[in-house]
Design a protein around this motif. Structure first.
Motif, short mmCIF file in Angstrom:
data_model
loop_
_atom_site.label_atom_id
_atom_site.label_comp_id
_atom_site.label_asym_id
_atom_site.label_seq_id
_atom_site.Cartn_x
_atom_site.Cartn_y
_atom_site.Cartn_z
N ASP A 90 29.78 -100.52 44.24
CA ASP A 90 29.88 -99.23 44.92
C ASP A 90 31.44 -99.21 45.72
N ASP A 91 31.83 -100.35 46.36
CA ASP A 91 33.05 -100.30 46.82
C ASP A 91 34.33 -100.19 45.89
N ARG A 92 34.19 -100.76 44.70
CA ARG A 92 35.22 -100.81 43.65
C ARG A 92 35.10 -99.23 43.14
N THR A 93 34.02 -98.68 43.01
CA THR A 93 33.77 -97.53 42.36
C THR A 93 34.43 -96.44 43.40
N ILE A 94 34.15 -96.33 44.52
CA ILE A 94 34.58 -95.45 45.49
C ILE A 94 36.36 -95.55 45.40
N THR A 95 36.68 -96.79 45.53
CA THR A 95 38.35 -97.37 45.53
C THR A 95 38.77 -96.52 44.40
N ARG A 96 38.37 -96.70 43.22
CA ARG A 96 38.88 -95.80 42.18
C ARG A 96 38.95 -94.45 42.12
N ARG A 97 37.80 -93.87 42.85
CA ARG A 97 37.69 -92.34 42.91
C ARG A 97 38.81 -92.06 43.95
N LEU A 98 38.83 -92.73 44.95
CA LEU A 98 39.88 -92.33 45.85
C LEU A 98 41.40 -92.43 45.41
#
Length: 220
Positions: A181-189
Motif C-alpha cells: 500500500d505504501d508503494r501504491t500511494i507513493t505512485r499515485r502521489l
C-alpha cells in the motif's frame, strides 16, 4: 550517597562541562535534567530506575504521560529537552543552502514522526533549489494506517508554491519496511504531483532504526 559527595570528576554536570555531553550515559543525561532524586535515590539512580522501568531511553521519552517515579516538573523538563532537539534539527535543516543530503532530511523526519502511537503522514515542501519552505503533518490515522488524499497533498503544494516535495510516514510497529500500500500511494502521489510540475524527491518510512527511503530502493 548524594551526587554532591561524589568525586568532582564523576558528577554528571562536571563531566559534561569538562568532557562534553556525549560522554555521559543515558542515566547521567537524565540526571542533568532531573536535577535531583527522591526517596533515597540520587538523580543518577533515579535515571537508572526510570530507564529500567521504561525499557530504554526512547521508550521513556516517547511515553504519552509521566512514568511512575517522575514528577510533573521533571517530566516537563525532559519533554522540553526533546522538543529543543527537534527544533534544533528543524533549524539546521532550514539553514541549509539546499537540501541535497538524504540523511539530513531522514534525521529531521525521524525526529518529527517517531514516537507516535498512530500513523502520521507528513510532507516537506521545497522550492526549486530544494530549500525547505515548510513542514506539515497532513494526515493522522490509527495504529494500522492513515488515509492519504492526493487532492489535499496537491492543494498544499500549490498553497506553498512548492517545486518539490519529500513525503514521510511512520510505522507505529517500529518496522520501517514499505508495504504494498505504501508503494501504491507513493505512485499515485507522484503521478498527481507530475500534473502540477512538482517533483517527488523521496518518501521515507520511519520506524525504530534508520528510515527507509523509497527513492534509494528505486521505487519512485
Amino acid at each position: 550517597m548524594t551526587i554532591s559527595k561524589w568525586p568532582i570528576a564523576e558528577r554528571p554536570r562536571e563531566k559534561l562541562l569538562a568532557r562534553g555531553a556525549h560522554i555521559l550515559s543515558d542515566a547521567e543525561l537524565l540526571a542533568v535534567f532531573l536535577g535531583s532524586g527522591h526517596r533515597g535515590l540520587n538523580a543518577v539512580d533515579l535515571g537508572r530506575r526510570l530507564l529500567g522501568g521504561a525499557g530504554d531511553l526512547k521508550a521513556l521519552l516517547d511515553a504519552q504521560r509521566p512514568k511512575r517515579g517522575i514528577g510533573t516538573v521533571a517530566w516537563c523538563r525532559l519533554q522540553g529537552a526533546l522538543e529543543l532537539g527537534r527544533r534544533y534539527l528543524d533549524a539546521d535543516l532550514r539553514d541549509r543552502e539546499t537540501l541535497e543530503d538524504p540523511a539530513a532530511s531522514a534525521r529531521f523526519l525521524k525526529s518529527r514522526l517517531s514516537g507516535y502511537p498512530y500513523e502520521v503522514f507528513a510532507c516537506l515542501f521545497l522550492d526549486n533549489r530544494h530549500r525547505v519552505i515548510a513542514f506539515e503533518e497532513l494526515f493522522r490515522g490509527t495504529i494500522d494506517g492513515a488515509n492519504v488524499h492526493p487532492r489535499e497533498v496537491v492543494r498544499r503544494c500549490l498553497v506553498h508554491n512548492a517545486a518539490a516535495a519529500i513525503f514521510a510516514h511512520n510505522h507505529p510497529s517500529g518496522i520501517a519496511e514499505p508495504s504494498a500500500d505504501d508503494r501504491t500511494i507513493t505512485r499515485r502521489l507522484r503521478d498527481a504531483l507530475d500534473l502540477i510540475d512538482v517533483r517527488l524527491l523521496d518518501h521515507f518510512i520511519i520506524g525504530d532504526g534508520t528510515p527507509t527511503s523509497l527513492a534509494q530502493r528505486g521505487w519512485l
